[in-house]
Enzyme design. Structure first.
Site, PDB file in Angstrom:
ATOM      1  CE1 TYR A  10      -4.069  -2.145   4.940  1.00  0.00           C
ATOM      2  CE2 TYR A  10      -3.270   0.065   4.608  1.00  0.00           C
ATOM      3  CZ  TYR A  10      -3.824  -1.233   3.973  1.00  0.00           C
ATOM      4  OH  TYR A  10      -4.181  -1.202   2.895  1.00  0.00           O
ATOM      5  CB  SER A  56      -0.931  -0.120   1.240  1.00  0.00           C
ATOM      6  OG  SER A  56      -1.536   1.232   1.393  1.00  0.00           O
TER       7      SER A  56
HETATM    8  P1  NAP Z   1     -11.503  -5.551   0.724  1.00  0.00           P
HETATM    9  O1  NAP Z   1     -12.402  -4.848  -0.482  1.00  0.00           O
HETATM   10  O2  NAP Z   1     -11.927  -5.135   1.924  1.00  0.00           O
HETATM   11  O3  NAP Z   1     -11.641  -7.128   0.511  1.00  0.00           O
HETATM   12  C1  NAP Z   1     -10.582  -7.571   1.201  1.00  0.00           C
HETATM   13  C2  NAP Z   1     -10.557  -9.119   0.964  1.00  0.00           C
HETATM   14  O4  NAP Z   1      -9.608  -9.992   1.696  1.00  0.00           O
HETATM   15  C3  NAP Z   1     -12.055  -9.796   0.933  1.00  0.00           C
HETATM   16  O5  NAP Z   1     -12.046 -10.654  -0.129  1.00  0.00           O
HETATM   17  C4  NAP Z   1     -11.833 -10.487   2.366  1.00  0.00           C
HETATM   18  O6  NAP Z   1     -12.474 -11.673   2.369  1.00  0.00           O
HETATM   19  C5  NAP Z   1     -10.333 -11.103   2.386  1.00  0.00           C
HETATM   20  N1  NAP Z   1      -9.790 -11.266   3.516  1.00  0.00           N
HETATM   21  C6  NAP Z   1      -9.439 -10.502   4.791  1.00  0.00           C
HETATM   22  N2  NAP Z   1      -9.185 -11.142   5.696  1.00  0.00           N
HETATM   23  C7  NAP Z   1      -8.643 -12.490   5.463  1.00  0.00           C
HETATM   24  C8  NAP Z   1      -8.243 -13.591   5.787  1.00  0.00           C
HETATM   25  N3  NAP Z   1      -7.918 -13.342   7.350  1.00  0.00           N
HETATM   26  N4  NAP Z   1      -8.080 -14.602   4.909  1.00  0.00           N
HETATM   27  C9  NAP Z   1      -8.515 -14.725   3.878  1.00  0.00           C
HETATM   28  N5  NAP Z   1      -9.084 -13.597   3.198  1.00  0.00           N
HETATM   29  C10 NAP Z   1      -9.023 -12.766   4.178  1.00  0.00           C
HETATM   30  O7  NAP Z   1     -10.070  -4.828   0.248  1.00  0.00           O
HETATM   31  P2  NAP Z   1      -9.501  -4.122  -0.938  1.00  0.00           P
HETATM   32  O8  NAP Z   1      -9.670  -2.890  -0.871  1.00  0.00           O
HETATM   33  O9  NAP Z   1      -9.859  -5.027  -2.190  1.00  0.00           O
HETATM   34  O10 NAP Z   1      -7.854  -4.584  -0.640  1.00  0.00           O
HETATM   35  C11 NAP Z   1      -7.454  -5.475  -1.413  1.00  0.00           C
HETATM   36  C12 NAP Z   1      -5.583  -5.645  -0.992  1.00  0.00           C
HETATM   37  O11 NAP Z   1      -5.030  -3.984  -1.456  1.00  0.00           O
HETATM   38  C13 NAP Z   1      -5.338  -5.397   0.521  1.00  0.00           C
HETATM   39  O12 NAP Z   1      -4.114  -6.142   0.907  1.00  0.00           O
HETATM   40  C14 NAP Z   1      -5.415  -3.996   0.878  1.00  0.00           C
HETATM   41  O13 NAP Z   1      -4.587  -3.651   2.120  1.00  0.00           O
HETATM   42  C15 NAP Z   1      -4.646  -3.488  -0.287  1.00  0.00           C
HETATM   43  N6  NAP Z   1      -5.086  -1.972  -0.443  1.00  0.00           N
HETATM   44  C16 NAP Z   1      -6.186  -1.501  -0.693  1.00  0.00           C
HETATM   45  C17 NAP Z   1      -6.338  -0.089  -1.030  1.00  0.00           C
HETATM   46  C18 NAP Z   1      -7.838   0.598  -1.220  1.00  0.00           C
HETATM   47  O14 NAP Z   1      -7.773   1.797  -1.352  1.00  0.00           O
HETATM   48  N7  NAP Z   1      -8.758  -0.251  -1.258  1.00  0.00           N
HETATM   49  C19 NAP Z   1      -5.161   0.640  -0.981  1.00  0.00           C
HETATM   50  C20 NAP Z   1      -3.888   0.280  -0.592  1.00  0.00           C
HETATM   51  C21 NAP Z   1      -3.689  -1.103  -0.383  1.00  0.00           C
HETATM   52  P3  NAP Z   1     -13.939 -11.766   2.919  1.00  0.00           P
HETATM   53  O15 NAP Z   1     -14.779 -10.789   2.419  1.00  0.00           O
HETATM   54  O16 NAP Z   1     -14.313 -13.368   2.401  1.00  0.00           O
HETATM   55  O17 NAP Z   1     -13.873 -11.874   4.607  1.00  0.00           O
END
Ligand code: NAP
Length: 248
Positions: free
Chosen positions: A157, A143
């Site tokens: 985080y 991130s």
């Molecule tokens: P999201 O929409 O909240 O989705 C998170 C996903 O991770 C969901 O599919 C969730 O599964 C899964 N998950 C969470 N804990 C888990 C565990 N212990 N074991 C297995 N699966 C787990 O998040 P996102 O925004 O798409 O983010 C995806 C990645 O990008 C993350 O690593 C996040 O830190 C990174 N990121 C996101 C942003 C942003 O602005 N969105 C920015 C920087 C980095 P369930 O729903 O089935 O529980």
């Protein structure tokens, strides 16, 4: 033969978008999820309807036995592995560090860091040419928070993603001569549900004026970078980072 890809946290957000794009690029898929069974099933059904080879597997990436069982399911279904997207990630309610509990700090590190480690370790066991594999590519979701620190929101985080960055560099150097490339993508402000988990569903819109491009990003824009790092188009790229953050 189709390449086999494991995407953790593929039930929604960036992981689900990456799965859809990967399927159109010819990958067979294991879609990992934790709680969102319905969403994972819907995605699985739609991929299968379109003729793609895919399975969905519920596992907590922070729990070693569950990760081991998931990889055994991949072995049984596909008999090979070519790529891992370490995408599963969590954050918690926005807070100053001074108000954080040690339990919260541990939860954040368990999923974001230990989960990425466990999944990377099992991927290396299967893909390393030294261990009989055919090589492959690992893409970690870091991130921009790792560089910006996320003050007053989620320093825990940000610190966890900093650990993911160090693991990306170190592992890339360890397995560079074993046919495995390891890279990371650093998203900025992307429209997904993760911000609601931090208590502010509208966070991207609040902060977007601070982005040089004046907007938030889409999960698809992150997925494109991930797919490039997985593909042979990036064959000489390892221990590298791609910011997908509109310049922020
Ligand atoms: P999201 O929409 O909240 O989705 C998170 C996903 O991770 C969901 O599919 C969730 O599964 C899964 N998950 C969470 N804990 C888990 C565990 N212990 N074991 C297995 N699966 C787990 O998040 P996102 O925004 O798409 O983010 C995806 C990645 O990008 C993350 O690593 C996040 O830190 C990174 N990121 C996101 C942003 C942003 O602005 N969105 C920015 C920087 C980095 P369930 O729903 O089935 O529980």
């Amino acid at each position: 033969m189709a390449k086999v890809l494991l995407i953790t946290g593929a039930s929604r957000g960036i992981g689900a978008e990456t799965a859809q794009l990967a399927a159109t690029r010819g990958y067979s898929l294991c879609l990992n999820y934790l709680h969102s069974e319905e969403a994972a099933s819907r995605l699985l059904d739609s991929l299968r309807r379109d003729g793609h080879h895919a399975i969905a597997y519920q596992a907590n990436v922070a729990v070693e036995a569950e990760v081991d069982a998931m990889y055994r399911a991949i072995d049984d279904e596909f008999g090979r592995l070519d790529g891992l997207v370490n995408n599963a990630g969590i954050l918690e309610q926005q807070s100053d560090l001074v108000d954080m509990t040690v339990d919260r700090w541990r939860r954040i590190f368990e999923t974001n860091v230990t989960g990425s480690f466990l999944c990377a370790r099992e991927a290396v066991k299967r893909m390393s040419t030294r261990l009989g594999g055919e090589g492959g590519s690992i893409v970690n979701l870091s991130s921009r928070a790792a560089d910006l620190g996320a003050p007053h929101e989620y320093v825990d985080y940000a610190a966890a993603k900093g650990a993911v960055d160090a693991m990306t560099i170190g592992l890339a150097k360890e397995v560079g001569d074993q046919g495995i490339r390891v890279n990371a993508v650093k998203p900025g402000l992307i429209y997904t549900d993760i911000h609601a988990d931090g208590g502010e569903a509208g966070r991207v819109d609040r902060l977007k004026t601070g982005v040089p491009m004046q907007r938030g990003g889409s999960p698809l824009e992150v997925a494109e970078a991930i797919l490039w790092l997985l593909s042979d188009a990036s064959s000489y790229t390892s221990a590298s980072f791609i910011d997908v953050s509109g310049g922020r």
